[in-house]
Scaffold this motif. Structure first.
Motif, short mmCIF file in Angstrom:
data_model
loop_
_atom_site.label_atom_id
_atom_site.label_comp_id
_atom_site.label_asym_id
_atom_site.label_seq_id
_atom_site.Cartn_x
_atom_site.Cartn_y
_atom_site.Cartn_z
N ASN A 145 0.84 -1.20 0.00
CA ASN A 145 0.00 0.00 0.00
C ASN A 145 0.87 1.25 0.00
O ASN A 145 0.97 1.94 1.01
N PRO A 146 1.50 1.56 -1.12
CA PRO A 146 2.36 2.74 -1.14
C PRO A 146 1.55 4.02 -0.94
O PRO A 146 0.36 4.07 -1.24
N ILE A 147 2.20 5.03 -0.43
CA ILE A 147 1.59 6.32 -0.15
C ILE A 147 1.87 7.23 -1.35
O ILE A 147 3.01 7.35 -1.79
N LEU A 148 0.84 7.89 -1.86
CA LEU A 148 1.02 8.88 -2.91
C LEU A 148 1.39 10.19 -2.22
O LEU A 148 0.64 10.70 -1.39
N TYR A 149 2.56 10.72 -2.55
CA TYR A 149 3.09 11.91 -1.90
C TYR A 149 3.34 12.99 -2.92
O TYR A 149 3.85 12.71 -4.01
N THR A 150 3.00 14.23 -2.59
CA THR A 150 3.25 15.37 -3.47
C THR A 150 4.48 16.11 -2.97
O THR A 150 4.54 16.52 -1.80
N ILE A 151 5.47 16.26 -3.85
CA ILE A 151 6.73 16.91 -3.50
C ILE A 151 6.48 18.37 -3.12
O ILE A 151 5.76 19.08 -3.81
N ARG A 152 7.10 18.78 -2.01
CA ARG A 152 7.00 20.16 -1.51
C ARG A 152 8.38 20.81 -1.58
O ARG A 152 9.40 20.12 -1.66
N PRO A 153 8.42 22.14 -1.49
CA PRO A 153 9.72 22.82 -1.50
C PRO A 153 10.63 22.28 -0.40
O PRO A 153 10.19 22.08 0.74
N GLY A 154 11.87 22.00 -0.75
CA GLY A 154 12.85 21.52 0.21
C GLY A 154 12.90 20.01 0.38
O GLY A 154 13.79 19.50 1.06
N ASP A 155 11.95 19.29 -0.20
CA ASP A 155 11.95 17.82 -0.07
C ASP A 155 13.15 17.22 -0.79
O ASP A 155 13.55 17.68 -1.87
N THR A 156 13.70 16.19 -0.19
CA THR A 156 14.72 15.36 -0.83
C THR A 156 14.31 13.91 -0.64
O THR A 156 13.55 13.59 0.29
N LEU A 157 14.79 13.04 -1.51
CA LEU A 157 14.47 11.63 -1.34
C LEU A 157 15.01 11.10 -0.02
O LEU A 157 14.37 10.28 0.64
N TYR A 158 16.17 11.59 0.38
CA TYR A 158 16.75 11.15 1.65
C TYR A 158 15.83 11.52 2.82
O TYR A 158 15.54 10.68 3.67
N ASN A 159 15.38 12.77 2.85
CA ASN A 159 14.52 13.21 3.94
C ASN A 159 13.19 12.44 3.94
O ASN A 159 12.69 12.08 5.00
N LEU A 160 12.64 12.20 2.76
CA LEU A 160 11.39 11.44 2.68
C LEU A 160 11.59 10.01 3.14
O LEU A 160 10.75 9.44 3.85
N ALA A 161 12.71 9.41 2.76
CA ALA A 161 13.00 8.04 3.19
C ALA A 161 13.11 7.98 4.72
O ALA A 161 12.55 7.06 5.34
N MET A 162 13.78 8.93 5.33
CA MET A 162 13.90 8.95 6.79
C MET A 162 12.53 9.16 7.45
O MET A 162 12.19 8.50 8.43
N GLN A 163 11.74 10.05 6.89
CA GLN A 163 10.43 10.37 7.45
C GLN A 163 9.48 9.17 7.40
O GLN A 163 8.70 8.95 8.32
#
Length: 51
Positions: free
Chosen positions: A5-23
């Protein structure tokens, strides 16, 4: 990440794949693998990806 069940996420200013992975408790490689057409070096605000 729950691969069933993947989450659909909308990229926001300042987002990085690393930060999203940690979050979301996953890895950058897993996000890239889930989003085959994703260019990890060119994230755009408003772009939607699966996490």
């Amino acid at each position: 990440m729950n691969e069933m069940n993947p989450i659909l996420y909308t990229i926001r200013p300042g987002d990085t794949l690393y930060n999203l992975a940690m979050q979301y408790g996953t890895t950058v490689q897993s996000i890239i693998d889930t989003n085959i057409a994703l260019n990890p070096y060119n994230l755009r605000v408003g772009q939607q990806i699966y996490i």
